[in-house]
Write a protein that holds these residues in place. Sequence first.
Motif, PDB file in Angstrom:
ATOM      1  N   MET A 186     -35.797  57.315   0.397  1.00 16.04           N
ATOM      2  CA  MET A 186     -37.232  57.122   0.610  1.00 16.04           C
ATOM      3  C   MET A 186     -37.406  56.430   1.953  1.00 16.04           C
ATOM      4  N   PRO A 187     -37.388  57.211   3.035  1.00 20.64           N
ATOM      5  CA  PRO A 187     -37.441  56.622   4.381  1.00 20.64           C
ATOM      6  C   PRO A 187     -38.569  55.608   4.553  1.00 20.64           C
ATOM      7  N   ASN A 188     -38.229  54.496   5.220  1.00 19.19           N
ATOM      8  CA  ASN A 188     -39.173  53.420   5.529  1.00 19.19           C
ATOM      9  C   ASN A 188     -39.681  52.689   4.284  1.00 19.19           C
ATOM     10  N   ASP A 189     -38.890  52.706   3.219  1.00 17.47           N
ATOM     11  CA  ASP A 189     -39.263  51.981   2.000  1.00 17.47           C
ATOM     12  C   ASP A 189     -39.291  50.476   2.292  1.00 17.47           C
ATOM     13  N   GLN A 190     -40.453  49.851   2.125  1.00 18.38           N
ATOM     14  CA  GLN A 190     -40.600  48.445   2.521  1.00 18.38           C
ATOM     15  C   GLN A 190     -39.805  47.493   1.632  1.00 18.38           C
ATOM     16  N   GLU A 191     -39.699  47.807   0.350  1.00 20.73           N
ATOM     17  CA  GLU A 191     -38.919  46.943  -0.542  1.00 20.73           C
ATOM     18  C   GLU A 191     -37.444  46.945  -0.139  1.00 20.73           C
ATOM     19  N   ALA A 192     -36.923  48.114   0.229  1.00 23.70           N
ATOM     20  CA  ALA A 192     -35.527  48.195   0.670  1.00 23.70           C
ATOM     21  C   ALA A 192     -35.317  47.366   1.934  1.00 23.70           C
ATOM     22  N   TYR A 193     -36.266  47.446   2.868  1.00 19.30           N
ATOM     23  CA  TYR A 193     -36.161  46.628   4.088  1.00 19.30           C
ATOM     24  C   TYR A 193     -36.210  45.134   3.758  1.00 19.30           C
ATOM     25  N   ALA A 194     -37.038  44.760   2.782  1.00 17.81           N
ATOM     26  CA  ALA A 194     -37.129  43.349   2.400  1.00 17.81           C
ATOM     27  C   ALA A 194     -35.793  42.848   1.854  1.00 17.81           C
ATOM     28  N   TYR A 195     -35.151  43.666   1.006  1.00 16.19           N
ATOM     29  CA  TYR A 195     -33.835  43.291   0.471  1.00 16.19           C
ATOM     30  C   TYR A 195     -32.781  43.267   1.581  1.00 16.19           C
ATOM     31  N   LEU A 196     -32.880  44.205   2.523  1.00 14.53           N
ATOM     32  CA  LEU A 196     -31.953  44.185   3.659  1.00 14.53           C
ATOM     33  C   LEU A 196     -32.108  42.896   4.465  1.00 14.53           C
ATOM     34  N   GLY A 197     -33.362  42.448   4.625  1.00 15.27           N
ATOM     35  CA  GLY A 197     -33.595  41.194   5.333  1.00 15.27           C
ATOM     36  C   GLY A 197     -32.869  40.031   4.685  1.00 15.27           C
ATOM     37  N   TRP A 198     -33.009  39.919   3.366  1.00  9.10           N
ATOM     38  CA  TRP A 198     -32.326  38.832   2.639  1.00  9.10           C
ATOM     39  C   TRP A 198     -30.806  38.990   2.692  1.00  9.10           C
ATOM     40  N   THR A 199     -30.324  40.226   2.574  1.00 12.52           N
ATOM     41  CA  THR A 199     -28.877  40.444   2.552  1.00 12.52           C
ATOM     42  C   THR A 199     -28.252  40.097   3.895  1.00 12.52           C
ATOM     43  N   TYR A 200     -28.882  40.524   4.977  1.00 11.62           N
ATOM     44  CA  TYR A 200     -28.358  40.167   6.299  1.00 11.62           C
ATOM     45  C   TYR A 200     -28.449  38.651   6.531  1.00 11.62           C
ATOM     46  N   TYR A 201     -29.477  38.012   5.999  1.00 11.98           N
ATOM     47  CA  TYR A 201     -29.573  36.555   6.096  1.00 11.98           C
ATOM     48  C   TYR A 201     -28.387  35.900   5.399  1.00 11.98           C
ATOM     49  N   MET A 202     -28.031  36.403   4.206  1.00 12.95           N
ATOM     50  CA  MET A 202     -26.892  35.856   3.482  1.00 12.95           C
ATOM     51  C   MET A 202     -25.581  36.091   4.234  1.00 12.95           C
ATOM     52  N   LYS A 203     -25.515  37.181   4.995  1.00 11.60           N
ATOM     53  CA  LYS A 203     -24.320  37.480   5.783  1.00 11.60           C
ATOM     54  C   LYS A 203     -24.264  36.667   7.074  1.00 11.60           C
ATOM     55  N   GLY A 204     -25.346  35.930   7.367  1.00 11.06           N
ATOM     56  CA  GLY A 204     -25.388  35.152   8.595  1.00 11.06           C
ATOM     57  C   GLY A 204     -25.780  35.959   9.815  1.00 11.06           C
ATOM     58  N   LYS A 205     -26.277  37.188   9.620  1.00 10.91           N
ATOM     59  CA  LYS A 205     -26.707  38.041  10.730  1.00 10.91           C
ATOM     60  C   LYS A 205     -28.225  37.926  10.856  1.00 10.91           C
ATOM     61  N   LEU A 206     -28.644  36.874  11.556  1.00 11.28           N
ATOM     62  CA  LEU A 206     -30.056  36.486  11.536  1.00 11.28           C
ATOM     63  C   LEU A 206     -30.947  37.457  12.295  1.00 11.28           C
ATOM     64  N   ASN A 207     -30.458  38.025  13.403  1.00 14.41           N
ATOM     65  CA  ASN A 207     -31.281  38.982  14.147  1.00 14.41           C
ATOM     66  C   ASN A 207     -31.539  40.243  13.325  1.00 14.41           C
ATOM     67  N   LYS A 208     -30.516  40.733  12.636  1.00 11.68           N
ATOM     68  CA  LYS A 208     -30.702  41.901  11.772  1.00 11.68           C
ATOM     69  C   LYS A 208     -31.618  41.567  10.599  1.00 11.68           C
ATOM     70  N   ALA A 209     -31.511  40.335  10.092  1.00 12.46           N
ATOM     71  CA  ALA A 209     -32.406  39.915   9.005  1.00 12.46           C
ATOM     72  C   ALA A 209     -33.858  39.978   9.462  1.00 12.46           C
ATOM     73  N   LEU A 210     -34.137  39.427  10.630  1.00 12.12           N
ATOM     74  CA  LEU A 210     -35.504  39.435  11.160  1.00 12.12           C
ATOM     75  C   LEU A 210     -36.004  40.849  11.434  1.00 12.12           C
ATOM     76  N   ALA A 211     -35.128  41.692  11.976  1.00  9.73           N
ATOM     77  CA  ALA A 211     -35.533  43.067  12.291  1.00  9.73           C
ATOM     78  C   ALA A 211     -35.945  43.824  11.032  1.00  9.73           C
ATOM     79  N   ASN A 212     -35.202  43.653   9.944  1.00  9.24           N
ATOM     80  CA  ASN A 212     -35.534  44.342   8.700  1.00  9.24           C
ATOM     81  C   ASN A 212     -36.747  43.734   8.017  1.00  9.24           C
ATOM     82  N   LEU A 213     -36.906  42.422   8.106  1.00 11.55           N
ATOM     83  CA  LEU A 213     -38.100  41.789   7.546  1.00 11.55           C
ATOM     84  C   LEU A 213     -39.358  42.269   8.265  1.00 11.55           C
ATOM     85  N   ALA A 214     -39.232  42.522   9.567  1.00 13.08           N
ATOM     86  CA  ALA A 214     -40.376  43.025  10.332  1.00 13.08           C
ATOM     87  C   ALA A 214     -40.800  44.417   9.854  1.00 13.08           C
TER      88      ALA A 214
END
Length: 330
Positions: free
Chosen positions: A85-113
Amino acid sequence: MLSFNLIRNVYKQAADLVAESAKSFNKLPAYIIELKKSALEFTKTALHNISDMRGANISLGRYHHAQGNLNDAVMRFWLVSKFIMPNDQEAYAYLGWTYYMKGKLNKALANLALAGDQADKSLTQFLQEDEITQIPDNILKQYRDYKAIQSLSNFNHAELALHLVQNIFQHIDEIPKNFKILELNCETGFIGKEIYDKLDKNYYLTASDISPNMASLTAELKDVKTKIYDKIEINSPHKILQSRKVIYDVICSSLGISFEKNLSDIFKLCAKNLKPKGLWGFVLQLTEHKEDVKLARTKNYFSYSQDYVTQNLKLAKFEINSIKDLYIDS
């Protein structure tokens, strides 16, 4: 572009994996069992209805996230956002949290955006701030919720708990009746297990943690039929101490108060909640350089200089009995 068959094959392999791992339900904490049941249910449905692939992959991603399999979680959420489901906002929100947990803060912010209304606004704001004075309670709660299952096998934290308990109780000659102990941000109960092994059960031990998942794991601790902790409260250290429900003989914490820049308030609250001659024992991460306080933003804690810690203890009217340096691999 991935072919339909490739996506289906990847998904079918995941379905087989979840179905196989369902056999070990009884060995897992309650909240992980619920996530696993949810993933399995989505899997069964999706095998009959291809439109449920989104829900199944989101559920599998959440399960992997809770288990600490962050790369697998990223793959599930990424598949949803890019192909199912391209551009699914819930998936991007989870990606934001997951990258945050991985310590990849720029990727976390990009997905949260890209997550739009589904984004955790407090996490976005926290990641964008230049000057952090504390980890907000709601972010700390979710972070510790996600970390809970991994904490069960954290041998470094088990070793810290052993040293802390030994250091506290070397200053106590005799345990009186109605001896009361409070542990702040108990994680998964390492301190409680050390106290249980060391003392006869003539004490009352209360655990607290801001994370319901941490508290849930702690509540399951027992020796045969005897529970390690007498009471478990879900709240932040500040709110537990501000309630002033009980005055304690010992308050302790292993890396459980390192979430704010200023230690003065928590030290003063501990002093107010202790009996005369009560003990406050804790473990903190020390800075490697000269600065008083430093934030490890990717690890969600502050570290402090020893001079800064001792200064704030004295301001809270504590007499320092002992300080012990521990060197443990991270």
